[in-house]
Design a protein around this motif. Structure first.
Motif, mmCIF file in Angstrom:
data_model
loop_
_atom_site.group_PDB
_atom_site.id
_atom_site.type_symbol
_atom_site.label_atom_id
_atom_site.label_comp_id
_atom_site.label_asym_id
_atom_site.label_seq_id
_atom_site.Cartn_x
_atom_site.Cartn_y
_atom_site.Cartn_z
ATOM 1 N N SER B 23 18.198 -77.310 2.224
ATOM 2 C CA SER B 23 17.200 -77.982 1.803
ATOM 3 C C SER B 23 16.545 -77.467 0.655
ATOM 4 C CB SER B 23 15.892 -78.111 2.880
ATOM 5 O OG SER B 23 14.787 -79.177 2.371
ATOM 6 N N SER B 24 15.430 -77.796 -0.184
ATOM 7 C CA SER B 24 14.633 -76.616 -0.981
ATOM 8 C C SER B 24 13.181 -77.007 -1.042
ATOM 9 C CB SER B 24 15.255 -76.870 -2.365
ATOM 10 O OG SER B 24 15.058 -78.345 -3.003
ATOM 11 N N PHE B 25 12.395 -76.252 -1.490
ATOM 12 C CA PHE B 25 11.036 -76.424 -1.606
ATOM 13 C C PHE B 25 10.509 -75.402 -2.438
ATOM 14 C CE2 PHE B 25 8.399 -73.230 0.949
ATOM 15 C CZ PHE B 25 9.611 -72.358 1.396
ATOM 16 N N HIS B 28 12.460 -72.948 -4.225
ATOM 17 C CA HIS B 28 13.330 -72.100 -3.370
ATOM 18 C C HIS B 28 14.624 -72.924 -2.623
ATOM 19 C CE1 HIS B 28 10.030 -69.178 -3.735
ATOM 20 N NE2 HIS B 28 10.460 -68.411 -3.131
ATOM 21 N N VAL B 30 16.484 -73.275 0.838
ATOM 22 C CA VAL B 30 16.409 -72.928 2.278
ATOM 23 C C VAL B 30 18.165 -72.926 2.589
ATOM 24 C CG1 VAL B 30 15.862 -73.791 4.508
ATOM 25 C CG2 VAL B 30 14.305 -74.118 2.485
ATOM 26 N N ASP B 48 11.492 -61.354 -2.793
ATOM 27 C CA ASP B 48 11.514 -60.923 -1.401
ATOM 28 C C ASP B 48 12.636 -61.630 -0.773
ATOM 29 O OD1 ASP B 48 9.364 -59.431 -2.113
ATOM 30 O OD2 ASP B 48 8.021 -61.096 -1.582
ATOM 31 N N PHE B 50 13.821 -63.413 2.602
ATOM 32 C CA PHE B 50 13.369 -63.902 3.929
ATOM 33 C C PHE B 50 14.572 -64.277 5.067
ATOM 34 C CE2 PHE B 50 12.894 -67.676 6.758
ATOM 35 C CZ PHE B 50 11.600 -67.459 7.168
ATOM 36 N N LEU B 52 15.426 -65.221 9.087
ATOM 37 C CA LEU B 52 15.017 -65.633 10.238
ATOM 38 C C LEU B 52 16.299 -65.972 11.235
ATOM 39 C CD1 LEU B 52 12.954 -66.860 12.451
ATOM 40 C CD2 LEU B 52 13.268 -68.990 11.487
ATOM 41 N N VAL B 76 11.194 -59.909 6.277
ATOM 42 C CA VAL B 76 11.013 -60.086 4.849
ATOM 43 C C VAL B 76 11.416 -58.581 4.200
ATOM 44 C CG1 VAL B 76 9.994 -60.846 2.743
ATOM 45 C CG2 VAL B 76 9.624 -61.996 4.895
ATOM 46 N N LEU B 94 18.580 -68.206 9.225
ATOM 47 C CA LEU B 94 17.815 -69.105 8.241
ATOM 48 C C LEU B 94 17.641 -68.010 7.061
ATOM 49 C CD1 LEU B 94 16.957 -71.972 7.599
ATOM 50 C CD2 LEU B 94 14.788 -71.064 8.246
ATOM 51 N N ILE B 96 15.741 -67.997 2.887
ATOM 52 C CA ILE B 96 14.998 -68.444 1.892
ATOM 53 C C ILE B 96 15.166 -67.598 0.788
ATOM 54 C CG2 ILE B 96 13.109 -69.833 1.399
ATOM 55 C CD1 ILE B 96 12.596 -70.237 4.118
ATOM 56 N N PRO B 98 14.476 -67.773 -4.002
ATOM 57 C CA PRO B 98 14.465 -68.824 -5.080
ATOM 58 C C PRO B 98 15.881 -69.113 -5.499
ATOM 59 C CG PRO B 98 13.090 -66.656 -5.346
ATOM 60 C CD PRO B 98 14.164 -66.340 -3.831
#
Lengths: 116, 116
Positions: B23-25, B28, B30, B48, B50, B52, B76, B94, B96, B98
């Protein structure tokens, strides 16, 4: 700053629909929230809205459809799209938004996001 | 686009250290990644990073400490900080970043991130 346990962070509070900031990256806040019942219809004109369900079942109502999320499911509400999250029982969610984004889409009704 | 099941996405591939975009948002990507063993030391000067952990145990080696992550733990890595992820057995993560960020910190050695 070491590892951040989402479970441990979620254990520190009990309010619903009150996102708590647990970390940040690239100008975004990483938040956990406990949800129960229906939130309010709202939208964010300038930011996509990232949801990852950690526990429980969440429906995100959209103008034309309902999106159903269980644990480990994610959904991004595109910017500008009206949506209303509905939590079935208590639901734990990871939310990511640009720092300062009002949770209701409106500064006047938004909660202050505490860092935990 | 409906709900995205991270488990279902992870079931569609088996390569290690090859992030897949789910996905993207907000500019960024995902991504989910399967990891095993040690990656390479690298850094991202402008972003940075990320992480998870969804399944398994991951150590993120940093210049001055090791950060240990289990399922539901996030970390992070601040921009510019050298780091080396080490997966103990197979680990699902997971990530994330850019859109366009090279996974190795270097365009020349980076993998192409496929959308799944």
């Amino acid at each position: 700053m070491g590892a951040i346990s989402l479970k441990a962070k979620l254990a520190t509070f009990s309010e619903h629909w009150t996102p708590k900031i647990v970390s940040s990256f690239n100008g975004h806040d990483v938040m956990v929230v406990k949800a129960e019942g229906e939130f309010t219809w709202h939208s964010h004109p300038d930011t996509d809205d990232f949801f990852l369900v950690l526990q429980g079942n969440l429906t995100i109502k959209l103008p034309d459809e309902d999106v159903h999320l269980g644990p480990g499911d994610l959904y991004v509400v595109p910017r500008g799209v009206e949506h209303c999250p509905v939590a079935h029982g208590e639901v734990h969610i990871l939310i990511i938004e640009p720092a300062g984004t009002p949770n209701t889409g409106d500064e006047k009704t938004a909660v202050v996001k505490e860092v935990i």
